[in-house]
Design a protein around this motif. Structure first.
Motif, PDB file in Angstrom:
ATOM      1  N   ILE A 155       3.212  31.185  40.846  1.00 37.33           N
ATOM      2  CA  ILE A 155       4.325  30.264  40.740  1.00 37.33           C
ATOM      3  C   ILE A 155       5.367  30.956  39.880  1.00 37.33           C
ATOM      4  O   ILE A 155       5.121  31.258  38.706  1.00 37.33           O
ATOM      5  N   VAL A 156       6.518  31.241  40.453  1.00 41.46           N
ATOM      6  CA  VAL A 156       7.531  32.068  39.785  1.00 41.46           C
ATOM      7  C   VAL A 156       8.606  31.187  39.135  1.00 41.46           C
ATOM      8  O   VAL A 156       9.154  30.288  39.769  1.00 41.46           O
ATOM      9  N   VAL A 157       8.867  31.485  37.868  1.00 41.45           N
ATOM     10  CA  VAL A 157       9.870  30.745  37.096  1.00 41.45           C
ATOM     11  C   VAL A 157      11.022  31.688  36.754  1.00 41.45           C
ATOM     12  O   VAL A 157      10.830  32.661  36.016  1.00 41.45           O
ATOM     13  N   PRO A 158      12.221  31.443  37.277  1.00 38.21           N
ATOM     14  CA  PRO A 158      13.381  32.261  36.891  1.00 38.21           C
ATOM     15  C   PRO A 158      13.760  31.979  35.433  1.00 38.21           C
ATOM     16  O   PRO A 158      13.762  30.827  34.997  1.00 38.21           O
ATOM     17  N   ILE A 159      14.061  33.029  34.692  1.00 44.11           N
ATOM     18  CA  ILE A 159      14.449  32.899  33.285  1.00 44.11           C
ATOM     19  C   ILE A 159      15.920  33.284  33.151  1.00 44.11           C
ATOM     20  O   ILE A 159      16.314  34.387  33.558  1.00 44.11           O
ATOM     21  N   ARG A 160      16.710  32.393  32.594  1.00 47.25           N
ATOM     22  CA  ARG A 160      18.150  32.638  32.448  1.00 47.25           C
ATOM     23  C   ARG A 160      18.529  32.799  30.980  1.00 47.25           C
ATOM     24  O   ARG A 160      17.910  32.197  30.099  1.00 47.25           O
ATOM     25  N   ASN A 161      19.549  33.624  30.740  1.00 50.86           N
ATOM     26  CA  ASN A 161      20.019  33.800  29.372  1.00 50.86           C
ATOM     27  C   ASN A 161      20.974  32.666  28.993  1.00 50.86           C
ATOM     28  O   ASN A 161      21.177  31.725  29.764  1.00 50.86           O
ATOM     29  N   TYR A 162      21.563  32.771  27.821  1.00 51.13           N
ATOM     30  CA  TYR A 162      22.393  31.682  27.305  1.00 51.13           C
ATOM     31  C   TYR A 162      23.582  31.376  28.218  1.00 51.13           C
ATOM     32  O   TYR A 162      24.029  30.239  28.307  1.00 51.13           O
ATOM     33  N   ASP A 163      24.082  32.404  28.916  1.00 50.04           N
ATOM     34  CA  ASP A 163      25.231  32.228  29.797  1.00 50.04           C
ATOM     35  C   ASP A 163      24.847  31.802  31.213  1.00 50.04           C
ATOM     36  O   ASP A 163      25.721  31.632  32.063  1.00 50.04           O
ATOM     37  N   GLY A 164      23.564  31.681  31.469  1.00 52.41           N
ATOM     38  CA  GLY A 164      23.112  31.255  32.783  1.00 52.41           C
ATOM     39  C   GLY A 164      22.814  32.382  33.740  1.00 52.41           C
ATOM     40  O   GLY A 164      22.434  32.136  34.891  1.00 52.41           O
ATOM     41  N   ASN A 165      22.985  33.609  33.300  1.00 52.98           N
ATOM     42  CA  ASN A 165      22.679  34.758  34.156  1.00 52.98           C
ATOM     43  C   ASN A 165      21.173  34.999  34.193  1.00 52.98           C
ATOM     44  O   ASN A 165      20.466  34.769  33.207  1.00 52.98           O
ATOM     45  N   LEU A 166      20.699  35.485  35.325  1.00 50.97           N
ATOM     46  CA  LEU A 166      19.273  35.714  35.496  1.00 50.97           C
ATOM     47  C   LEU A 166      18.816  36.873  34.610  1.00 50.97           C
ATOM     48  O   LEU A 166      19.309  37.996  34.721  1.00 50.97           O
ATOM     49  N   ASN A 206      13.045  40.876  29.064  1.00 54.60           N
ATOM     50  CA  ASN A 206      12.793  41.187  27.658  1.00 54.60           C
ATOM     51  C   ASN A 206      12.568  39.873  26.927  1.00 54.60           C
ATOM     52  O   ASN A 206      13.508  39.193  26.524  1.00 54.60           O
ATOM     53  N   THR A 207      11.320  39.495  26.764  1.00 55.51           N
ATOM     54  CA  THR A 207      11.000  38.190  26.196  1.00 55.51           C
ATOM     55  C   THR A 207      11.397  38.065  24.724  1.00 55.51           C
ATOM     56  O   THR A 207      11.409  36.960  24.186  1.00 55.51           O
ATOM     57  N   GLY A 208      11.722  39.181  24.091  1.00 53.75           N
ATOM     58  CA  GLY A 208      12.114  39.117  22.692  1.00 53.75           C
ATOM     59  C   GLY A 208      13.555  38.718  22.454  1.00 53.75           C
ATOM     60  O   GLY A 208      13.967  38.462  21.322  1.00 53.75           O
ATOM     61  N   THR A 209      14.329  38.629  23.534  1.00 51.00           N
ATOM     62  CA  THR A 209      15.759  38.330  23.376  1.00 51.00           C
ATOM     63  C   THR A 209      16.213  37.132  24.205  1.00 51.00           C
ATOM     64  O   THR A 209      17.401  36.881  24.339  1.00 51.00           O
ATOM     65  N   VAL A 210      15.256  36.386  24.765  1.00 51.25           N
ATOM     66  CA  VAL A 210      15.615  35.235  25.590  1.00 51.25           C
ATOM     67  C   VAL A 210      14.640  34.095  25.313  1.00 51.25           C
ATOM     68  O   VAL A 210      13.515  34.325  24.853  1.00 51.25           O
ATOM     69  N   LEU A 211      15.066  32.892  25.562  1.00 49.35           N
ATOM     70  CA  LEU A 211      14.237  31.704  25.406  1.00 49.35           C
ATOM     71  C   LEU A 211      14.313  30.904  26.701  1.00 49.35           C
ATOM     72  O   LEU A 211      15.418  30.644  27.205  1.00 49.35           O
ATOM     73  N   PHE A 212      13.164  30.529  27.242  1.00 42.76           N
ATOM     74  CA  PHE A 212      13.201  29.738  28.471  1.00 42.76           C
ATOM     75  C   PHE A 212      13.852  28.386  28.187  1.00 42.76           C
ATOM     76  O   PHE A 212      13.537  27.708  27.225  1.00 42.76           O
TER      77      PHE A 212
END
Length: 324
Positions: A155-166, A206-212
Motif C-alpha cells: 500500500i503506497v503512501v505519497p509523501i509531500r513536502n511543506y509546499d505540496g511537492n512530491l 529523505n525521511t529526516g527532512t519531511v513529515l507526513f
C-alpha cells in the motif's frame, strides 16, 4: 570494507543494518545511512566511543585502533593510493571516505523506479482496517500491482513536502510478519526474502527532512499552533479520519533535526508526543522530548496511548481523551 571486517549486513534501501560490530550485539540495532554517511548503534551508543561515526570510525571501533592506524588499514584493505602521508589523519579520512563510500554503494542494488501515483489501484487492506475510501483517495493512497516496481504488493503512501511537492513514497506490505524470517512477504515466497520490511521508503525520500501530512495539515497547525507527533502514516490517517488534522508522522520514534526545522518554519509552538506505547516508542519519545524542549512547549502523551499499541488502533474517544 564491511566484508573485510567480517561484518554481515542487510541492505534496507537507503541504509544498511547489522548486529553492532563494536559491542558484538545479538540484535540488528546498528545502522549505516547512505544519505548522511554516518552510523549509529541504537542499544549501546557505540558511536560515542570513536572520534567520528563515519567509515573510519567503524574500523576504529571494531579493531580498536586510533584514527591514524584505522585510516592506514582502510587504505591497505581497499587498495587506495598508498603514497599519501598518513600523518594527517583528518585529510586522509576525507580522501578515504569518498573511496569507502563508493565501495559500499557499489554493493547496494540500484533501486527500481517507484510506480506512478496515477497507476496505484484501490485495495481493501486499509478499508478492512477501518479507513474511509474518501480519505485514502484524498491522500492518493493505493496498492501497487506492478511486479517490476520496488513497491509491488504494498500500500503506497505519497509523501509531500511543506509546499505540496512530491518528496517520495513509503509503502506498507500487505502481508503479516513471517514467523521464520521476521520479514513481511508473501507466504508463497521462500524466506528469507531480501528487502521486505514492514514499511519500505522510496530511494528519493529523505525521511529526516519531511513529515507526513505537513502539507495537508499546515492550515490547522497555523491556526492552533499545535502539532501532534506520531510514528507512522497510519497513525496520522486515523487521527485525520477522526477530525484531528494537525497530526504528523516522523517515520520512526525519534525526531530528526531537519524535521525540527520544519516544525519551526510551520509556526508550531506546542507539541504533543504520541509515539507507540512500547519500549522503543517510550524511549524514543523521551529522547525526542529533550530535543524538542529547546524550541517548543512539549507534552509527552506516549504512555497514554493504548499499551503496546499505537494511535491507529485507538478509537476516536480514546484519542480525544488522550489529548485533553
Amino acid at each position: 570494507m564491511l566484508e573485510a571486517l567480517g561484518i554481515e549486513y542487510e541492505s534496507r534501501y537507503t541504509y544498511l543494518v547489522a548486529k553492532c560490530p563494536i559491542h558484538k550485539g545479538y540484535d540488528k540495532n546498528w545502522c549505516w545511512w547512505f544519505n548522511n554517511e554516518k552510523w549509529k548503534c541504537f542499544s549501546h551508543n557505540c558511536e560515542t566511543k570513536v572520534i567520528r561515526p563515519d567509515a573510519i570510525g567503524i574500523i576504529e571501533g571494531v579493531l580498536e585502533l586510533d584514527r591514524k592506524k584505522a585510516t592506514e588499514y582502510a587504505i591497505k584493505t581497499l587498495n587506495i593510493k598508498d603514497d599519501i602521508d598518513c600523518s594527517d589523519a583528518k585529510v586522509l579520512s576525507d580522501i578515504e571516505l569518498r573511496h569507502i563510500d563508493r565501495e559500499i554503494k557499489k554493493k547496494k542494488p540500484r533501486p527500481k523506479k517507484v510506480y506512478k501515483i496515477d497507476k496505484l489501484v484501490p485495495h481493501d487492506y486499509l478499508i478492512d482496517r477501518g479507513f474511509d475510501r474518501e480519505l485514502l483517495s484524498l491522500y492518493q493512497i493505493g496498492y501497487c500491482d506492478n511486479k517490476n516496481s520496488e513497491m509491488f504488493e504494498r500500500i503506497v503512501v505519497p509523501i509531500r513536502n511543506y509546499d505540496g511537492n512530491l518528496a517520495g513514497f513509503t509503502g506498507r506490505s500487505i502481508f503479516q510478519e513471517c514467523g521464520k524470517c521476521k520479514k513481511y512477504h508473501s507466504p508463497d515466497k521462500m524466506c528469507p526474502v531480501e528487502r521486505s520490511p514492514k514499511w519500505l521508503h522510496s530511494y528519493d525520500l529523505n525521511t529526516g527532512t519531511v513529515l507526513f501530512n505537513i502539507f495537508e495539515s499546515k492550515d490547522a497547525i497555523r491556526k492552533t499552533g499545535t502539532a501532534i507527533l506520531t510514528e507512522g502514516c497510519l497513525d496520522v490517517l486515523r487521527c485525520v479520519q477522526n477530525g484531528i488534522k494537525n497530526c504528523l508522522a516522523v517515520f520512526g520514534n525519534i525526531i530528526k533535526v531537519g524535521q525540527i526545522k520544519l516544525l519551526v518554519s510551520a509556526g508550531v509552538r506546542d507539541i504533543i508526543l504520541a509515539m507507540d506505547n512500547d519500549s522503543a516508542g517510550v524511549s524514543g519519545a523521551k529522547i525526542s522530548e529533550k530535543l524538542l524542549l529547546q524550541y517548543f512547549n512539549v507534552a509527552n502523551a506516549t504512555e497514554m496511548v493504548r499499551k503496546d499499541g499505537d494511535l491507529e488502533g485507538m478509537t476516536k474517544q480514546e484519542i480525544e481523551n488522550m489529548l485533553i
